[in-house]
Design a protein around this motif. Structure first.
Motif, PDB file in Angstrom:
ATOM      1  N   ALA A  38      14.160   8.213  -1.103  1.00  0.00           N
ATOM      2  CA  ALA A  38      12.736   7.913  -0.976  1.00  0.00           C
ATOM      3  C   ALA A  38      12.082   7.925  -2.352  1.00  0.00           C
ATOM      4  CB  ALA A  38      12.074   8.932  -0.062  1.00  0.00           C
ATOM      5  N   TRP A  39      11.497   6.792  -2.714  1.00  0.00           N
ATOM      6  CA  TRP A  39      10.818   6.704  -4.004  1.00  0.00           C
ATOM      7  C   TRP A  39       9.501   7.477  -3.928  1.00  0.00           C
ATOM      8  CZ3 TRP A  39      12.965   3.620  -7.982  1.00  0.00           C
ATOM      9  CH2 TRP A  39      14.042   2.808  -7.587  1.00  0.00           C
ATOM     10  N   ASN A  40       9.215   8.219  -4.935  1.00  0.00           N
ATOM     11  CA  ASN A  40       7.966   8.969  -4.982  1.00  0.00           C
ATOM     12  C   ASN A  40       6.825   8.016  -5.306  1.00  0.00           C
ATOM     13  OD1 ASN A  40       5.847  10.688  -5.339  1.00  0.00           O
ATOM     14  ND2 ASN A  40       6.903  12.067  -6.748  1.00  0.00           N
ATOM     15  N   ALA A  41       5.954   7.837  -4.324  1.00  0.00           N
ATOM     16  CA  ALA A  41       4.878   6.865  -4.486  1.00  0.00           C
ATOM     17  C   ALA A  41       3.617   7.469  -5.088  1.00  0.00           C
ATOM     18  CB  ALA A  41       4.547   6.232  -3.130  1.00  0.00           C
ATOM     19  N   GLY A  42       3.659   8.722  -5.472  1.00  0.00           N
ATOM     20  CA  GLY A  42       2.475   9.337  -6.069  1.00  0.00           C
ATOM     21  C   GLY A  42       1.460   9.711  -5.014  1.00  0.00           C
ATOM     22  N   ILE A  43       0.187   9.752  -5.410  1.00  0.00           N
ATOM     23  CA  ILE A  43      -0.843  10.265  -4.508  1.00  0.00           C
ATOM     24  C   ILE A  43      -1.263   9.252  -3.452  1.00  0.00           C
ATOM     25  CG2 ILE A  43      -1.749  11.846  -6.235  1.00  0.00           C
ATOM     26  CD1 ILE A  43      -4.007   9.857  -6.762  1.00  0.00           C
ATOM     27  N   ARG A  44      -0.937   7.968  -3.617  1.00  0.00           N
ATOM     28  CA  ARG A  44      -1.393   6.968  -2.659  1.00  0.00           C
ATOM     29  C   ARG A  44      -0.652   7.088  -1.336  1.00  0.00           C
ATOM     30  NH1 ARG A  44      -0.970   4.493  -7.357  1.00  0.00           N
ATOM     31  NH2 ARG A  44       1.083   3.666  -6.849  1.00  0.00           N
ATOM     32  N   GLU A  45       0.639   7.349  -1.388  1.00  0.00           N
ATOM     33  CA  GLU A  45       1.448   7.492  -0.196  1.00  0.00           C
ATOM     34  C   GLU A  45       2.398   8.639  -0.466  1.00  0.00           C
ATOM     35  OE1 GLU A  45       3.250   3.717   0.969  1.00  0.00           O
ATOM     36  OE2 GLU A  45       1.833   2.739  -0.358  1.00  0.00           O
ATOM     37  N   SER A  46       3.172   9.017   0.535  1.00  0.00           N
ATOM     38  CA  SER A  46       4.120  10.105   0.314  1.00  0.00           C
ATOM     39  C   SER A  46       5.427   9.571  -0.253  1.00  0.00           C
ATOM     40  CB  SER A  46       4.353  10.859   1.630  1.00  0.00           C
ATOM     41  OG  SER A  46       4.756   9.967   2.658  1.00  0.00           O
ATOM     42  N   VAL A  47       6.206   8.866   0.560  1.00  0.00           N
ATOM     43  CA  VAL A  47       7.483   8.337   0.104  1.00  0.00           C
ATOM     44  C   VAL A  47       7.653   6.915   0.608  1.00  0.00           C
ATOM     45  CG1 VAL A  47       8.626  10.576  -0.035  1.00  0.00           C
ATOM     46  CG2 VAL A  47       8.667   9.286   2.127  1.00  0.00           C
ATOM     47  N   SER A  48       8.605   6.189   0.027  1.00  0.00           N
ATOM     48  CA  SER A  48       8.861   4.803   0.420  1.00  0.00           C
ATOM     49  C   SER A  48      10.330   4.506   0.198  1.00  0.00           C
ATOM     50  CB  SER A  48       7.990   3.859  -0.411  1.00  0.00           C
ATOM     51  OG  SER A  48       8.333   2.513  -0.160  1.00  0.00           O
ATOM     52  N   LEU A  49      10.924   3.687   1.075  1.00  0.00           N
ATOM     53  CA  LEU A  49      12.326   3.323   0.921  1.00  0.00           C
ATOM     54  C   LEU A  49      12.508   2.159  -0.044  1.00  0.00           C
ATOM     55  CD1 LEU A  49      13.599   3.747   4.588  1.00  0.00           C
ATOM     56  CD2 LEU A  49      14.035   5.230   2.627  1.00  0.00           C
ATOM     57  N   LYS A  50      11.408   1.540  -0.464  1.00  0.00           N
ATOM     58  CA  LYS A  50      11.442   0.532  -1.512  1.00  0.00           C
ATOM     59  C   LYS A  50      10.374   0.880  -2.536  1.00  0.00           C
ATOM     60  CE  LYS A  50      13.427  -3.607   0.610  1.00  0.00           C
ATOM     61  NZ  LYS A  50      13.189  -5.055   0.848  1.00  0.00           N
ATOM     62  N   THR A  51      10.455   0.237  -3.666  1.00  0.00           N
ATOM     63  CA  THR A  51       9.509   0.515  -4.735  1.00  0.00           C
ATOM     64  C   THR A  51       8.943  -0.801  -5.268  1.00  0.00           C
ATOM     65  OG1 THR A  51       9.224   1.881  -6.732  1.00  0.00           O
ATOM     66  CG2 THR A  51      11.150   0.440  -6.673  1.00  0.00           C
ATOM     67  N   PRO A  52       7.719  -0.817  -5.762  1.00  0.00           N
ATOM     68  CA  PRO A  52       7.147  -2.070  -6.263  1.00  0.00           C
ATOM     69  C   PRO A  52       7.999  -2.681  -7.376  1.00  0.00           C
ATOM     70  CG  PRO A  52       5.440  -0.406  -6.047  1.00  0.00           C
ATOM     71  CD  PRO A  52       6.746   0.295  -5.827  1.00  0.00           C
ATOM     72  N   THR A  53       8.064  -3.995  -7.375  1.00  0.00           N
ATOM     73  CA  THR A  53       8.817  -4.707  -8.407  1.00  0.00           C
ATOM     74  C   THR A  53       7.950  -4.836  -9.646  1.00  0.00           C
ATOM     75  OG1 THR A  53       9.971  -5.939  -6.676  1.00  0.00           O
ATOM     76  CG2 THR A  53      10.166  -6.783  -8.911  1.00  0.00           C
ATOM     77  N   GLU A  71       4.019   2.003 -12.332  1.00  0.00           N
ATOM     78  CA  GLU A  71       2.604   1.851 -12.003  1.00  0.00           C
ATOM     79  C   GLU A  71       1.792   3.039 -12.506  1.00  0.00           C
ATOM     80  OE1 GLU A  71       2.204   1.389  -7.819  1.00  0.00           O
ATOM     81  OE2 GLU A  71       2.425  -0.787  -7.880  1.00  0.00           O
ATOM     82  N   ASN A  72       2.283   4.254 -12.212  1.00  0.00           N
ATOM     83  CA  ASN A  72       1.541   5.450 -12.574  1.00  0.00           C
ATOM     84  C   ASN A  72       1.467   5.636 -14.092  1.00  0.00           C
ATOM     85  OD1 ASN A  72       1.189   5.996  -9.844  1.00  0.00           O
ATOM     86  ND2 ASN A  72       3.051   7.219  -9.721  1.00  0.00           N
ATOM     87  N   ARG A  73       2.585   5.383 -14.782  1.00  0.00           N
ATOM     88  CA  ARG A  73       2.601   5.565 -16.241  1.00  0.00           C
ATOM     89  C   ARG A  73       1.711   4.529 -16.926  1.00  0.00           C
ATOM     90  NH1 ARG A  73       8.421   7.031 -18.793  1.00  0.00           N
ATOM     91  NH2 ARG A  73       7.032   7.270 -20.593  1.00  0.00           N
ATOM     92  N   TYR A  74       1.719   3.306 -16.387  1.00  0.00           N
ATOM     93  CA  TYR A  74       0.902   2.277 -17.018  1.00  0.00           C
ATOM     94  C   TYR A  74      -0.589   2.589 -16.867  1.00  0.00           C
ATOM     95  CZ  TYR A  74      -0.672  -2.272 -18.645  1.00  0.00           C
ATOM     96  OH  TYR A  74      -1.283  -3.277 -19.362  1.00  0.00           O
ATOM     97  N   THR A  75      -0.959   3.169 -15.718  1.00  0.00           N
ATOM     98  CA  THR A  75      -2.349   3.576 -15.535  1.00  0.00           C
ATOM     99  C   THR A  75      -2.759   4.563 -16.619  1.00  0.00           C
ATOM    100  OG1 THR A  75      -2.255   3.230 -13.135  1.00  0.00           O
ATOM    101  CG2 THR A  75      -3.967   4.708 -13.967  1.00  0.00           C
TER     102      THR A  75
END
Length: 571
Positions: A38-53, A71-75
């Motif tokens: 499960a990819w750590n999606a940060g504060i927006r969601e909990s976990v995800s089986l895919k991650t943004p491209t 996404e998080n680091r670029y922010t």
């Protein structure tokens, strides 16, 4: 013998990977598939089986992160004002679908308009997914080695050039050529649904059952028609069809709505000067796409960067954000409450309508082309297939068919790609999507040929740029079909024969330079022991696989020739 199979599903909006260690003779339902952690999606969601491209690179083109972490680091990078020191690419896969002139030298832009060679961006993204997979498996005491079999998914509607481009990118990422197989996305999903039939759709595993696989991805919609044969394999009934009407086409409608509200200049400024805010806006709408239902009423809330937009509105129009929203053309359908844009559900659903109409039209076209057949089921797979509005629209438009959405529709391609390696002969025949030909020179006919095409060779007039067909479109071909064509060298002591390959979607094409042909690449065949006399070379085109493969034989010696096939400007 046990084999390692690693699959990467490289999507427009989301990507993921899966892994398996099983015996090659293991029956497909018994293959153990390990999805990526499960990819750590940060504060927006909990976990995800895919991650943004999305890919974050330093100016030296070193990988900093991929997916949610990128996404998080670029922010943070933008907040610190350091974005000039980095590249941030997202949703760039569509460059290979929309570009008719794919080349190894082509460039793509990051979110701020900075460019890098496209092949490097794709390669580094594959490398990032590879590295993440390796770290995940290391925890399980599994080490990826040189014998690992890699599967990379690609849309069935992609050109051979785009497929070759992805293969080159994967090889640059360290995947050996002979260990890489490209799997067509709707085929992988079809194999998955055959192996694990969705509840209520057991008929698709029956002999003679004919069905559509509609792969609804982020960028493209990819449609394939299959028939289950008595030997258990699948026959493709018609050439793969599709278009760029995936989930991101709804995003475009949303961005257009924002431009209608705030003006195109403000949205352009948001993207250029505050890319983190722009990307956050897209992510918020992504959640709306996933959660909106046909029976929802009232208002839909979308979080917006109101402080940033307010500043841009004041600088562009000398008006506050409230004044701009109040005077926009669609003010009756929206409300502004702090950092929320509240949109009437009916208006929100209208943003989906052009995409829904395009999808329905594509499905209808394929069904009409196969009218004489008995296609009874429609399988909706892919991440966009999980959208309830899409499901309802397809069921309503095709009420005479069984419309099925498997559980984990967004993972059907990925898991099917793993299964594909264990049953490479699962698809017994495919239908050619285009007409293939080579560019040749022949004798000049003064009665029929244009004089502008006349060239002289050894004092004899010839006609150039002839499109010589060796495989027509819409032809059902079995796996492993071979087409043999013999060509003669042009010069004494010629050490290699170079043959340009073209394809076209038009009928009765005669010339390669008439605007209807696309240059696929160049076959280069090494001539063993070059001689003064001209030599004949038999080039063998291997059709039926997911990619076009080419080998060659020197007729004089009967020996295989060293053969390479590259996109024409590959360097």
């Amino acid at each position: 013998m046990s084999v390692y199979v690693a699959a990467i599903d490289f999507g427009t909006t989301y990507s993921g990977y899966a892994f398996s260690v099983s015996h090659l003779k293991t029956k497909l339902p018994e293959v153990q598939i390990l999805s990526n952690q499960a990819w750590n999606a940060g504060i927006r969601e909990s976990v995800s089986l895919k991650t943004p491209t999305c890919l974050l690179l330093t100016k030296e083109k070193e990988i900093l992160s991929f997916g949610y972490e990128a996404e998080n680091r670029y922010t943070d990078i933008v907040m610190d004002g350091e974005e000039d020191e980095y590249y941030y690419f997202y949703r760039f896969k569509m460059n290979l679908h929309e570009n008719q002139s794919i080349s190894m030298g082509m460039l793509i832009e990051d979110v701020r308009g900075q460019t890098l060679p496209a092949v490097e961006v794709f390669s580094l993204s594959i490398q990032a997914l590879k590295d993440h997979m390796a770290q995940t498996l290391l925890v399980k005491n599994i080490t990826l080695d040189d014998d690992t079999n890699w599967i990379l998914t690609v849309p069935a509607i992609w050109s051979d050039t785009a497929k070759l481009f992805m293969r080159k990118g994967a090889e640059m990422a360290g995947i050996a050529e002979d260990k890489l197989t490209l799997a067509l996305e709707p085929e992988a999903a079809s194999i998955y649904c055959q192996t694990y039939p969705p509840p209520g759709s057991l008929d698709i595993v029956n002999t003679d059952c004919q069905y559509l696989v509609v792969d609804l991805g982020g960028g493209t919609v990819d449609i394939t028609a299959h028939e289950k044969l008595p030997d258990g394999t699948l026959k493709e009934l018609s050439k793969a069809s599709g278009n760029n009407c995936g989930g991101t086409s709804v995003d475009k409608e949303f961005i257009q709505m924002m431009a209608d509200i705030f003006g195109q200049q403000v949205i352009d400024k948001l993207k250029q000067e505050s890319p983190d805010s722009y990307l956050s806006l897209i992510r918020c709408f992504e959640n709306v796409k996933r959660t909106i239902t046909p029976n929802k009423s009232g208002l839909v809330n979308v979080s917006i960067p109101n402080i940033v937009l307010d500043n841009f509105c004041k600088s562009e129009y000398l008006k506050s954000i409230e004044e701009v929203v109040a005077s926009c053309p669609i003010t009756s359908s929206i409300q502004l409450k702090n950092d929320k844009l509240r949109i009437e559900v009916k208006f929100t659903k209208s943003l989906f309508k052009p995409t829904i109409n395009s999808i329905s039209s594509l499905i209808k076209t394929v069904l009409d082309e196969n009218e004489a057949k008995n296609i009874s089921h429609i399988l909706l797979v892919g991440g966009f297939a999980e959208c309830a509005l899409i499901q309802e629209a397809v069921k309503s438009a095709f009420s005479d068919r069984y419309v099925i959405v498997p559980e984990e529709a967004g993972l059907a391609v990925l898991k099917g790609a793993v299964l594909f390696r264990y049953q490479l002969n699962a698809i017994s025949s495919r239908v050619t999507r285009c007409t293939y030909g080579v560019e040749i020179i022949r004798s000049f006919n003064s009665l029929t040929d244009e004089f502008r095409r006349r060239v002289y060779k050894d004092g004899i007039p010839h006609c150039e740029n002839i499109f010589h067909t060796f495989m027509p479109a819409n032809r059902s071909i079995p796996i492993g079909m071979k087409i043999r064509q013999t060509f003669t060298t042009s010069n004494a002591y010629q050490y290699a024969h170079r043959l340009p390959i073209f394809y076209t979607h038009q009928d009765n094409v005669q010339f390669t330079d008439d605007g209807t042909c696309v240059k696929l690449g160049i076959v280069e065949v090494e001539i063993p022991n070059p001689t003064k006399h001209l030599r004949e070379v038999t080039i063998i085109f291997h059709f039926g696989e997911t990619e076009l493969n080419i080998t060659a034989i020197d007729k004089e010696s009967g020996k295989d020739c060293e053969t390479s096939f590259t996109i024409y400007d590959f360097i």
